[in-house]
Design a protein around this motif. Structure first.
Motif, PDB file in Angstrom:
ATOM      1  N   ILE A  48       6.535  34.197  18.698  1.00 23.07           N
ATOM      2  CA  ILE A  48       6.488  33.367  17.267  1.00 23.07           C
ATOM      3  C   ILE A  48       7.283  32.295  17.190  1.00 23.07           C
ATOM      4  CG2 ILE A  48       7.942  34.746  15.943  1.00 23.07           C
ATOM      5  CD1 ILE A  48       4.177  33.176  14.990  1.00 23.07           C
ATOM      6  N   TYR A  49       8.576  32.433  17.807  1.00 25.78           N
ATOM      7  CA  TYR A  49       9.630  31.332  17.585  1.00 25.78           C
ATOM      8  C   TYR A  49       9.346  30.101  18.610  1.00 25.78           C
ATOM      9  CZ  TYR A  49      12.024  34.925  15.074  1.00 25.78           C
ATOM     10  OH  TYR A  49      11.973  36.046  14.015  1.00 25.78           O
ATOM     11  N   LEU A  50       8.672  30.520  19.686  1.00 28.39           N
ATOM     12  CA  LEU A  50       8.362  29.249  20.678  1.00 28.39           C
ATOM     13  C   LEU A  50       7.390  28.496  20.004  1.00 28.39           C
ATOM     14  CD1 LEU A  50       8.122  31.490  23.889  1.00 28.39           C
ATOM     15  CD2 LEU A  50       9.609  29.729  23.252  1.00 28.39           C
ATOM     16  N   LEU A  51       6.548  28.851  19.205  1.00 23.39           N
ATOM     17  CA  LEU A  51       5.568  27.810  18.328  1.00 23.39           C
ATOM     18  C   LEU A  51       6.320  26.961  17.162  1.00 23.39           C
ATOM     19  CD1 LEU A  51       2.698  30.291  17.928  1.00 23.39           C
ATOM     20  CD2 LEU A  51       2.973  28.642  19.762  1.00 23.39           C
ATOM     21  N   ASP A  52       7.525  26.918  17.328  1.00 26.68           N
ATOM     22  CA  ASP A  52       8.319  26.033  16.367  1.00 26.68           C
ATOM     23  C   ASP A  52       8.073  24.550  17.071  1.00 26.68           C
ATOM     24  OD1 ASP A  52      10.953  24.554  15.209  1.00 26.68           O
ATOM     25  OD2 ASP A  52      10.690  26.305  13.955  1.00 26.68           O
ATOM     26  N   PRO A  53       7.962  23.595  16.086  1.00 26.33           N
ATOM     27  CA  PRO A  53       7.870  22.182  16.593  1.00 26.33           C
ATOM     28  C   PRO A  53       8.976  21.564  17.240  1.00 26.33           C
ATOM     29  CG  PRO A  53       6.999  22.414  14.231  1.00 26.33           C
ATOM     30  CD  PRO A  53       7.638  23.712  14.574  1.00 26.33           C
ATOM     31  N   SER A  54      10.057  22.180  16.999  1.00 21.32           N
ATOM     32  CA  SER A  54      11.361  21.652  17.753  1.00 21.32           C
ATOM     33  C   SER A  54      11.313  21.997  19.178  1.00 21.32           C
ATOM     34  CB  SER A  54      12.579  22.113  16.937  1.00 21.32           C
ATOM     35  OG  SER A  54      12.459  23.426  16.786  1.00 21.32           O
ATOM     36  N   THR A  55      10.533  23.021  19.660  1.00 21.25           N
ATOM     37  CA  THR A  55      10.374  23.586  20.836  1.00 21.25           C
ATOM     38  C   THR A  55      10.535  22.322  21.714  1.00 21.25           C
ATOM     39  OG1 THR A  55       9.862  25.752  20.102  1.00 21.25           O
ATOM     40  CG2 THR A  55       9.530  25.230  22.520  1.00 21.25           C
ATOM     41  N   ASN A  56      11.034  22.325  23.109  1.00 25.76           N
ATOM     42  CA  ASN A  56      10.828  21.512  24.082  1.00 25.76           C
ATOM     43  C   ASN A  56       9.262  21.196  24.254  1.00 25.76           C
ATOM     44  OD1 ASN A  56       9.999  21.487  27.395  1.00 25.76           O
ATOM     45  ND2 ASN A  56      11.806  20.018  26.660  1.00 25.76           N
ATOM     46  N   GLU A  57       8.694  20.001  24.205  1.00 23.78           N
ATOM     47  CA  GLU A  57       7.354  19.798  24.410  1.00 23.78           C
ATOM     48  C   GLU A  57       6.605  20.430  25.484  1.00 23.78           C
ATOM     49  OE1 GLU A  57       6.002  15.883  23.777  1.00 23.78           O
ATOM     50  OE2 GLU A  57       6.904  15.651  21.823  1.00 23.78           O
ATOM     51  N   GLU A  58       7.278  20.105  26.771  1.00 21.96           N
ATOM     52  CA  GLU A  58       6.541  20.920  27.891  1.00 21.96           C
ATOM     53  C   GLU A  58       6.387  22.224  27.716  1.00 21.96           C
ATOM     54  OE1 GLU A  58       7.928  19.502  31.460  1.00 21.96           O
ATOM     55  OE2 GLU A  58       8.299  17.532  31.335  1.00 21.96           O
ATOM     56  N   ILE A  59       7.426  23.055  27.269  1.00 19.99           N
ATOM     57  CA  ILE A  59       7.204  24.549  27.190  1.00 19.99           C
ATOM     58  C   ILE A  59       6.233  24.959  25.867  1.00 19.99           C
ATOM     59  CG2 ILE A  59       8.478  26.720  26.147  1.00 19.99           C
ATOM     60  CD1 ILE A  59      10.952  25.564  27.782  1.00 19.99           C
ATOM     61  N   LEU A  60       6.437  24.074  24.801  1.00 11.33           N
ATOM     62  CA  LEU A  60       5.590  24.397  23.791  1.00 11.33           C
ATOM     63  C   LEU A  60       4.172  24.159  24.270  1.00 11.33           C
ATOM     64  CD1 LEU A  60       4.927  24.728  20.717  1.00 11.33           C
ATOM     65  CD2 LEU A  60       5.312  22.560  20.233  1.00 11.33           C
ATOM     66  N   LEU A  61       3.706  23.141  24.842  1.00  6.64           N
ATOM     67  CA  LEU A  61       2.353  22.807  25.351  1.00  6.64           C
ATOM     68  C   LEU A  61       1.837  23.958  26.143  1.00  6.64           C
ATOM     69  CD1 LEU A  61      -0.003  20.931  25.363  1.00  6.64           C
ATOM     70  CD2 LEU A  61       1.075  19.889  27.455  1.00  6.64           C
ATOM     71  N   ARG A  62       2.674  24.412  27.118  1.00 10.14           N
ATOM     72  CA  ARG A  62       2.099  25.655  27.799  1.00 10.14           C
ATOM     73  C   ARG A  62       2.018  27.031  27.096  1.00 10.14           C
ATOM     74  NH1 ARG A  62       4.328  21.249  30.760  1.00 10.14           N
ATOM     75  NH2 ARG A  62       2.974  21.152  32.815  1.00 10.14           N
ATOM     76  N   VAL A  63       2.802  27.097  25.987  1.00  8.77           N
ATOM     77  CA  VAL A  63       2.628  28.250  25.206  1.00  8.77           C
ATOM     78  C   VAL A  63       1.420  28.238  24.283  1.00  8.77           C
ATOM     79  CG1 VAL A  63       3.582  29.515  23.305  1.00  8.77           C
ATOM     80  CG2 VAL A  63       5.209  28.824  25.284  1.00  8.77           C
ATOM     81  N   VAL A  64       1.282  27.121  23.960  1.00 12.18           N
ATOM     82  CA  VAL A  64       0.096  26.708  23.065  1.00 12.18           C
ATOM     83  C   VAL A  64      -1.269  26.983  23.786  1.00 12.18           C
ATOM     84  CG1 VAL A  64      -1.091  25.268  21.561  1.00 12.18           C
ATOM     85  CG2 VAL A  64       1.215  25.357  21.210  1.00 12.18           C
ATOM     86  N   THR A  65      -1.171  26.420  25.119  1.00 16.34           N
ATOM     87  CA  THR A  65      -2.208  26.282  25.897  1.00 16.34           C
ATOM     88  C   THR A  65      -2.800  27.744  26.284  1.00 16.34           C
ATOM     89  OG1 THR A  65      -1.658  24.251  26.817  1.00 16.34           O
ATOM     90  CG2 THR A  65      -3.425  25.502  27.951  1.00 16.34           C
ATOM     91  N   PRO A 115      16.483  12.835  33.381  1.00 18.89           N
ATOM     92  CA  PRO A 115      16.981  13.447  32.109  1.00 18.89           C
ATOM     93  C   PRO A 115      16.530  12.791  30.843  1.00 18.89           C
ATOM     94  CG  PRO A 115      18.713  13.540  33.664  1.00 18.89           C
ATOM     95  CD  PRO A 115      17.476  12.612  34.374  1.00 18.89           C
ATOM     96  N   ARG A 116      16.357  11.610  31.006  1.00 18.41           N
ATOM     97  CA  ARG A 116      16.070  10.934  29.776  1.00 18.41           C
ATOM     98  C   ARG A 116      14.552  10.999  29.304  1.00 18.41           C
ATOM     99  NH1 ARG A 116      16.202   4.539  31.583  1.00 18.41           N
ATOM    100  NH2 ARG A 116      14.219   5.610  32.105  1.00 18.41           N
ATOM    101  N   HIS A 117      13.766  11.350  30.256  1.00 17.82           N
ATOM    102  CA  HIS A 117      12.340  11.751  29.915  1.00 17.82           C
ATOM    103  C   HIS A 117      12.092  13.324  29.530  1.00 17.82           C
ATOM    104  CE1 HIS A 117      12.106   7.883  32.055  1.00 17.82           C
ATOM    105  NE2 HIS A 117      11.039   7.500  31.078  1.00 17.82           N
ATOM    106  N   SER A 118      12.699  13.945  30.294  1.00 19.38           N
ATOM    107  CA  SER A 118      12.684  15.496  30.018  1.00 19.38           C
ATOM    108  C   SER A 118      13.844  16.240  30.033  1.00 19.38           C
ATOM    109  CB  SER A 118      11.534  16.112  31.057  1.00 19.38           C
ATOM    110  OG  SER A 118      11.379  17.416  30.851  1.00 19.38           O
ATOM    111  N   PRO A 119      14.313  17.259  29.259  1.00 18.54           N
ATOM    112  CA  PRO A 119      15.380  18.136  29.487  1.00 18.54           C
ATOM    113  C   PRO A 119      15.086  18.969  30.617  1.00 18.54           C
ATOM    114  CG  PRO A 119      14.142  18.904  27.712  1.00 18.54           C
ATOM    115  CD  PRO A 119      13.429  17.484  28.117  1.00 18.54           C
TER     116      PRO A 119
END
Length: 487
Positions: free
Chosen positions: A396-413, A113-117
């Motif tokens: 559009i809200y998933l593209l917010d910089p505060s989104t979890n990085e793993e989810i954001l990366l897949r959305v952007v990809t 959990p320390r590295h990923s939520p």
């Protein structure tokens, strides 16, 4: 007195060592000078043929040859010993390590959990999205969860699958185009399946106690199994004892982390029996069967036999009140199957559901749905249907910089793959989006990206990500999308 004697001994040893080193250096200098004079050459000239040193290869592989020196391409099967530079060796080893990562069937345990939520299985693939540690067979024995791999590739200008934007390119062969594909008639297939079923039932009937004992040895020590042990495991899958059945499925899932075992289990008829167990009335048996299939699906030969598994797995995703564990495991196995494009056409009916999971599911299921969508978006034939399906309402809200990085990366990809393919194919939404997959016009993924009220917001969000986000891979994919939609 003793100290003085010890000092003298040390001095004598040091003196002798210095003398021997001197002689060795002088001898080396004389030999080097003699050979350099004999083999001397002018600038720009190659070595004469009589002074070249050749080694004949002892095996059919060229891996050792490449590391030793340059191959002789005349067909003689020899190697010229001209050692590669350190940089060339490192580059070659890195490439081979990457290729090994793509085929090594091992899994990385849950992240802390320390590295990923988002706890749960992570991708195996060596890519910017996940660079896991490849586990040795000793490590693998501790793994009980299923594995997930992603085809985190992007589409090139000509529809070619290319590798990560920041790493070396790699390719996968289609199972349909594989020269190893065996074309067997449906009648022959049914006959062989029936024979395997009868043999498994006979083994169970004649020696269940022995089979249980063999299961015990395999449960506590995962390793490469023999053909007879594989048949024993398949025989136990016909047992009516649910505790024994679930334990056997778990053992098969763990043994499936070895590539050799995947072939052995397939040849023993394991895949068909696992497919039948997907409809078992008890949820824990279904879950264990799905996880075992997820591990065995990371094999090119096995994937040829998994087409009929996909509709069954999709029923778990489409249920009105599904179990989260079943949905996540089914998505994970489907993601593994979708690494190759051969059965992508089986996913058309579920695209709306996958987008809906991105909107409303738990974070773990949302992430796994995105992994599957990314794999599908790497196939340019799937892009029109992905753009025609009903988009996530909160995209559009998933593209917010505060989104979890793993989810954001897949959305952007996902968006980068879709927009790049749409640009390369010059898609016209009125003509090219398939009507059978198309949602109402304002709700399509195409409208969510290119709509009059959303395009400028998309540009703004992506511009911020590509310039300000701390994750390099997110910046790379955001820049790729921005280039595709900026005009």
């Amino acid at each position: 007195m003793a100290s003085s004697t010890g000092d003298k001994t040390v001095n004598k040893v040091a003196l002798c060592s210095a003398i021997f080193a001197g002689f060795a250096y002088v001898g080396y200098s004389v030999v080097r000078t003699a050979f350099c004079r004999k083999l001397g050459r002018k600038d720009g000239e190659g070595y004469p043929d009589e002074h070249r040193l050749y080694f004949r290869r002892l095996s059919q592989t060229t891996q050792t040859d490449v590391l030793l020196g340059n191959l002789d391409m005349t067909g003689s099967g020899k190697v010229i010993l001209r050692p590669l530079t350190v940089q060339e060796r490192i580059r070659e080893l890195n490439l081979r390590a990457r290729m090994f990562t793509d085929t090594m069937l091992a899994i990385q345990g849950s992240s802390s959990p320390r590295h990923s939520p988002l706890p749960g299985p992570r991708s195996l693939q060596c890519s910017p999205w996940s660079s896991p540690r490849i586990l040795s067979p000793v490590d693998v024995r501790h793994i009980l969860a299923s594995r997930s791999t992603e085809n985190l590739s992007t589409l090139a200008a000509h529809g070619e699958l290319v590798g990560s934007p920041v790493r070396r390119r790699w390719t996968r062969r289609s199972v349909r185009r594989s020269g190893l594909a065996k074309h067997r008639s449906p009648e022959g297939l049914r006959e062989s399946e029936e024979e395997a079923r009868k043999e498994a039932e006979r083994l169970l009937r004649d020696g269940e106690d022995e089979l249980r004992l063999r299961l015990e040895t395999l449960t506590h020590r995962d390793r490469v199994i023999t053909a007879h042990e594989a048949k024993s495991l398949v025989a136990l899958l016909h047992s009516s004892d649910e505790v024994l059945l679930e334990r056997t499925l778990t053992t098969i899932g763990n043994c499936g982390t070895f590539m050799a075992n995947q072939d052995t289990l397939r040849e023993a008829g394991c895949l068909l029996r696992l497919q039948n167990l997907l409809t078992y009335p008890k949820t824990s048996i279904q879950l264990a069967a799905i996880r075992a299939l997820g591990n065995l699906s990371l094999n090119q030969e096995n994937q040829k036999e998994l087409k009929d598994v996909i509709p069954i797995l999709l029923t778990f995703v489409n249920k009105e009140q599904p179990s989260d564990k079943l949905v996540q495991s089914a998505l994970l196995t489907l993601t593994n199957i979708a690494v190759l494009p051969d059965w992508h056409d089986e996913f058309y009916p579920v695209l709306h559901t996958l987008y809906n999971l991105v909107d409303a599911a738990t974070p773990q299921i949302k992430l796994q749905a995105l992994k599957l969508l990314v794999n599908l978006s790497c196939n340019e034939d799937m892009v029109p249907s992905l753009l025609a399906a009903q988009a996530p309402r909160r995209l559009i809200y998933l593209l917010d910089p505060s989104t979890n990085e793993e989810i954001l990366l897949r959305v952007v990809t996902l968006l980068a793959n879709l927009t790049t393919a749409a640009k390369d194919q010059n898609l016209d939404p009125t003509i090219d989006l398939p009507a059978e997959d198309k949602a109402a016009s304002p709700d399509t993924m195409y409208a969510a990206i290119y709509g009059v009220n959303t395009l400028e917001k998309m540009r703004s969000k992506i511009f911020v990500l590509m310039n300000q986000h701390k994750n390099e891979d997110i910046r790379v994919q955001a820049r790729k999308m921005y280039e595709a939609i900026k005009s």
